[in-house]
Design a protein around this motif. Sequence first.
Motif, PDB file in Angstrom:
ATOM      1  N   VAL A   1       3.025   5.472  16.118  1.00 40.65           N
ATOM      2  CA  VAL A   1       2.284   4.271  15.736  1.00 40.65           C
ATOM      3  C   VAL A   1       2.077   4.242  14.227  1.00 40.65           C
ATOM      4  O   VAL A   1       2.209   3.185  13.583  1.00 40.65           O
ATOM      5  CB  VAL A   1       0.938   4.198  16.475  1.00 40.65           C
ATOM      6  N   LEU A   2       1.782   5.400  13.647  1.00 40.77           N
ATOM      7  CA  LEU A   2       1.585   5.466  12.194  1.00 40.77           C
ATOM      8  C   LEU A   2       2.871   5.124  11.452  1.00 40.77           C
ATOM      9  O   LEU A   2       2.851   4.420  10.433  1.00 40.77           O
ATOM     10  CB  LEU A   2       1.092   6.858  11.791  1.00 40.77           C
ATOM     11  N   ILE A   3       4.002   5.597  11.978  1.00 39.02           N
ATOM     12  CA  ILE A   3       5.297   5.263  11.368  1.00 39.02           C
ATOM     13  C   ILE A   3       5.552   3.756  11.461  1.00 39.02           C
ATOM     14  O   ILE A   3       6.022   3.120  10.511  1.00 39.02           O
ATOM     15  CB  ILE A   3       6.424   6.057  12.054  1.00 39.02           C
ATOM     16  N   ALA A   4       5.231   3.168  12.621  1.00 38.87           N
ATOM     17  CA  ALA A   4       5.403   1.726  12.784  1.00 38.87           C
ATOM     18  C   ALA A   4       4.502   0.955  11.820  1.00 38.87           C
ATOM     19  O   ALA A   4       4.929  -0.024  11.199  1.00 38.87           O
ATOM     20  CB  ALA A   4       5.114   1.325  14.226  1.00 38.87           C
ATOM     21  N   LEU A   5       3.258   1.413  11.684  1.00 39.80           N
ATOM     22  CA  LEU A   5       2.336   0.746  10.754  1.00 39.80           C
ATOM     23  C   LEU A   5       2.817   0.873   9.312  1.00 39.80           C
ATOM     24  O   LEU A   5       2.662  -0.056   8.511  1.00 39.80           O
ATOM     25  CB  LEU A   5       0.935   1.344  10.899  1.00 39.80           C
ATOM     26  N   LEU A   6       3.430   2.023   9.000  1.00 47.60           N
ATOM     27  CA  LEU A   6       3.999   2.201   7.663  1.00 47.60           C
ATOM     28  C   LEU A   6       5.118   1.188   7.425  1.00 47.60           C
ATOM     29  O   LEU A   6       5.196   0.557   6.354  1.00 47.60           O
ATOM     30  CB  LEU A   6       4.521   3.627   7.502  1.00 47.60           C
ATOM     31  N   GLY A   7       5.994   1.019   8.421  1.00 48.15           N
ATOM     32  CA  GLY A   7       7.070   0.035   8.304  1.00 48.15           C
ATOM     33  C   GLY A   7       6.534  -1.367   8.131  1.00 48.15           C
ATOM     34  O   GLY A   7       7.037  -2.153   7.304  1.00 48.15           O
ATOM     35  N   ILE A   8       5.489  -1.715   8.899  1.00 47.35           N
ATOM     36  CA  ILE A   8       4.887  -3.044   8.778  1.00 47.35           C
ATOM     37  C   ILE A   8       4.248  -3.208   7.405  1.00 47.35           C
ATOM     38  O   ILE A   8       4.363  -4.271   6.765  1.00 47.35           O
ATOM     39  CB  ILE A   8       3.841  -3.244   9.894  1.00 47.35           C
ATOM     40  N   GLY A   9       3.588  -2.145   6.917  1.00 47.24           N
ATOM     41  CA  GLY A   9       2.945  -2.210   5.610  1.00 47.24           C
ATOM     42  C   GLY A   9       3.936  -2.414   4.477  1.00 47.24           C
ATOM     43  O   GLY A   9       3.701  -3.224   3.565  1.00 47.24           O
ATOM     44  N   VAL A  10       5.057  -1.703   4.537  1.00 49.97           N
ATOM     45  CA  VAL A  10       6.082  -1.870   3.506  1.00 49.97           C
ATOM     46  C   VAL A  10       6.652  -3.284   3.553  1.00 49.97           C
ATOM     47  O   VAL A  10       6.850  -3.929   2.508  1.00 49.97           O
ATOM     48  CB  VAL A  10       7.206  -0.824   3.684  1.00 49.97           C
ATOM     49  N   ALA A  11       6.899  -3.788   4.754  1.00 47.49           N
ATOM     50  CA  ALA A  11       7.417  -5.149   4.898  1.00 47.49           C
ATOM     51  C   ALA A  11       6.421  -6.165   4.342  1.00 47.49           C
ATOM     52  O   ALA A  11       6.815  -7.136   3.683  1.00 47.49           O
ATOM     53  CB  ALA A  11       7.727  -5.436   6.363  1.00 47.49           C
ATOM     54  N   ALA A  12       5.129  -5.943   4.597  1.00 47.84           N
ATOM     55  CA  ALA A  12       4.107  -6.855   4.087  1.00 47.84           C
ATOM     56  C   ALA A  12       4.074  -6.843   2.566  1.00 47.84           C
ATOM     57  O   ALA A  12       3.959  -7.899   1.918  1.00 47.84           O
ATOM     58  CB  ALA A  12       2.743  -6.488   4.661  1.00 47.84           C
ATOM     59  N   ALA A  13       4.184  -5.648   1.971  1.00 43.86           N
ATOM     60  CA  ALA A  13       4.169  -5.550   0.506  1.00 43.86           C
ATOM     61  C   ALA A  13       5.364  -6.269  -0.105  1.00 43.86           C
ATOM     62  O   ALA A  13       5.257  -6.846  -1.197  1.00 43.86           O
ATOM     63  CB  ALA A  13       4.162  -4.079   0.097  1.00 43.86           C
ATOM     64  N   PHE A  14       6.491  -6.251   0.581  1.00 41.28           N
ATOM     65  CA  PHE A  14       7.713  -6.865   0.060  1.00 41.28           C
ATOM     66  C   PHE A  14       7.801  -8.369   0.350  1.00 41.28           C
ATOM     67  O   PHE A  14       8.297  -9.130  -0.479  1.00 41.28           O
ATOM     68  CB  PHE A  14       8.939  -6.177   0.652  1.00 41.28           C
ATOM     69  N   TYR A  15       7.335  -8.783   1.541  1.00 37.42           N
ATOM     70  CA  TYR A  15       7.695 -10.125   2.012  1.00 37.42           C
ATOM     71  C   TYR A  15       6.520 -11.000   2.430  1.00 37.42           C
ATOM     72  O   TYR A  15       6.736 -12.179   2.720  1.00 37.42           O
ATOM     73  CB  TYR A  15       8.665 -10.015   3.205  1.00 37.42           C
ATOM     74  N   LEU A  16       5.294 -10.477   2.494  1.00 38.15           N
ATOM     75  CA  LEU A  16       4.169 -11.336   2.865  1.00 38.15           C
ATOM     76  C   LEU A  16       4.041 -12.489   1.874  1.00 38.15           C
ATOM     77  O   LEU A  16       3.830 -13.642   2.247  1.00 38.15           O
ATOM     78  CB  LEU A  16       2.878 -10.528   2.914  1.00 38.15           C
ATOM     79  N   LYS A  17       4.191 -12.157   0.607  1.00 38.32           N
ATOM     80  CA  LYS A  17       4.268 -13.152  -0.454  1.00 38.32           C
ATOM     81  C   LYS A  17       5.565 -12.936  -1.222  1.00 38.32           C
ATOM     82  O   LYS A  17       6.138 -11.849  -1.171  1.00 38.32           O
ATOM     83  CB  LYS A  17       3.071 -13.028  -1.396  1.00 38.32           C
ATOM     84  N   GLU A  18       5.992 -13.941  -1.917  1.00 35.25           N
ATOM     85  CA  GLU A  18       7.237 -13.819  -2.680  1.00 35.25           C
ATOM     86  C   GLU A  18       7.027 -12.846  -3.835  1.00 35.25           C
ATOM     87  O   GLU A  18       6.149 -13.027  -4.686  1.00 35.25           O
ATOM     88  CB  GLU A  18       7.661 -15.179  -3.215  1.00 35.25           C
ATOM     89  N   THR A  19       7.812 -11.751  -3.869  1.00 34.50           N
ATOM     90  CA  THR A  19       7.718 -10.733  -4.916  1.00 34.50           C
ATOM     91  C   THR A  19       9.103 -10.411  -5.444  1.00 34.50           C
ATOM     92  O   THR A  19      10.128 -10.848  -4.891  1.00 34.50           O
ATOM     93  CB  THR A  19       7.074  -9.438  -4.371  1.00 34.50           C
ATOM     94  N   SER A  20       9.145  -9.602  -6.480  1.00 35.22           N
ATOM     95  CA  SER A  20      10.419  -9.173  -7.068  1.00 35.22           C
ATOM     96  C   SER A  20      10.896  -7.847  -6.489  1.00 35.22           C
ATOM     97  O   SER A  20      11.975  -7.377  -6.840  1.00 35.22           O
ATOM     98  CB  SER A  20      10.270  -9.037  -8.588  1.00 35.22           C
ATOM     99  N   TYR A  21      10.083  -7.244  -5.607  1.00 31.32           N
ATOM    100  CA  TYR A  21      10.443  -5.929  -5.081  1.00 31.32           C
ATOM    101  C   TYR A  21      11.793  -5.927  -4.360  1.00 31.32           C
ATOM    102  O   TYR A  21      12.622  -5.029  -4.580  1.00 31.32           O
ATOM    103  CB  TYR A  21       9.351  -5.407  -4.138  1.00 31.32           C
ATOM    104  N   PRO A  22      12.061  -6.878  -3.466  1.00 33.05           N
ATOM    105  CA  PRO A  22      13.358  -6.849  -2.773  1.00 33.05           C
ATOM    106  C   PRO A  22      14.536  -6.912  -3.732  1.00 33.05           C
ATOM    107  O   PRO A  22      15.535  -6.191  -3.542  1.00 33.05           O
ATOM    108  CB  PRO A  22      13.302  -8.097  -1.878  1.00 33.05           C
TER     109      PRO A  22
END
Length: 637
Positions: free
Chosen positions: A519-540
Amino acid sequence: MDFSYTIWIILVPFFMFLLIGLTGHWYKKAAGLLGTAGLAFVFLASYYTAYKYFFEAGKVDGVYQQIIGYKLLWLSFTDKLTIDLGVMLDPISVMMLVVVSTVSFMVHIYSLGYMKEEAGFYRFYAFLSLFTFAMMGLVVATNIFQMYIFWELVGVSSYLLIGFYYDRPSAVSASKKAFIVTRFADLGFLIGILILSYYTQTFDFQIITSQNGPAIAGAPAQTFMGFSILTWAMLLIFMGGAGKSAMFPLHIWLPDAMEGPTPVSALIHAATMVVAGVYLVARLFPIYSFAAPDALTFIGYLGAFTSLFAAIIAMTQFDIKRVLAFSTLSQIGYMMLALGVSGYGEHNGLGYTASMFHLFTHAMFKALLFLGAGAVIHAVHSNFTYEMGGLRKYLKITHITFLVAVLAIAGIPPFAGFWSKDEILVAAWEHNKLLFWVEYLVAGITAFYMSRLYFLIFWNKTPHYHHTPHEAPLVMTGPLMFLALMAIFAGLIPFSEFVSPDLTPYHTHLHYNIAIPSVLIALLGIGVAAAFYLKETSYPDKITAALKGLYKATYNKFYIDEVYMFVTHKIIFGLISKPIAWFDRQVIDGTMNLFGIGTLWASRKTKGLQSGQLQQYAFAFVAGAVILVLSFVYIWA
């Protein structure tokens, strides 16, 4: 209890196919209602059968039985080697009846709205009924040859549905690709069936899947290249399963199959057809476990590789349906891996149970994802995530149901995917630590790319839409809500008390030492996705630039399709087929042409002998007589 009525679960979709296919053009729009009514009967009958089997008549002395609901002798070769057509009920076939009928019924309802403007509306419903008939006949088959017959019919149905838009070259190409790849795989399946039946002298599942039964015991002990004859037979049979379930390297047809209508993707490529390979291995699991353990080990490793391979590709795709297609490949790999690390008994059989459990839960949330994707496409008229964003404000029901499906596939409790995935991880931990760590990694990647897809569609930037997106009608959102409930609660079913490899119910429990880190690994994946794609960023863009070569290879699916094209066009067609074609034209055809030319030459030279001129015949007669007389004189002299 008499289960003979179950034959109608198969026959009703067949009659719907004939009726709609032959007469649907007279009442085009009503064809959808007729097909849906037929599936409503199948849906209710399947659930009724499941209740009667699991809670009333299926268990004797604590063990679930294989019940023949209906059987008809079709072909008889020997006293033992016969081909029957019928219905066999056991835990996994009854479970598959529920899966196929549920998803097919939801797709029938959903399509009343999604496909209502299509010119081929009645044709679409005829093909849906044909596919349901084929899948139902496959899962309740009493013998392996009946399964093969319906297996091929499933292939025909998928060809028709993938190529539904026959005026689009891409759809035609995709349907041909799916048909050719799976036909190639099915050749191995057929050879495996023939080898298995030759040595066991039966096609019957009840005999060949009995634990250490006479059919298995009769197999030869000879080996070929280090493996027994039975192992080779089971590997060839699995080849057919690998083709249908799009396992590496036979996976190339599935992403292209997204050219078909989105409801088709939900029905065929999410919940039913692509799990046929998993069901095949589960159906023959006693043989794999007792007589071909090497084949089972190979299946486990191939499942792990396919799972990781597809998950990595899914991270870089922008076509919403292709992301879900590669997600399906990855989840099928999970199921195959679970079978590969399983055995018999309460402890060893966890992988088998987990595989079937994940098949069941995955059908619900993946069908929900595809139908949700269809609602999104219906709203914005595009498949690409870079043309989407902010849709949570416009598609409230689709947004919530899609989020439920994402959390389920990511393995977040209490959603259904968490429970079945946890059992797979436990089985892998107990039998093969390498495969366990691979699937732990895949769990994190899955949470990342599915959350990425969710954020890109429903959050991120809101583009300028040419028209205001609107929620789908109730006929489409209704199935979404039903499947969302299934994605929430299906995992709470005590699945091991119904399905196990030795038909004996047992109890499983949650392993916190594995569940909490997953579950922690899944939450980590969701967190990284949120940091990259929740709002438009330059990270990707920065990550893409830093991993330019790797990203390009991943985006192009590691060029596997290009490798196939090179092998087929340059090697098979160029170096093998062209010389053979030249030999055929120049030598074979040349020899035949030479005979023809020689015959014509001889006829031209001899046709003057029958000119019809009396003086020519008299001359030939006199000349011949003179020659004979001179010859005799010469000899006597």
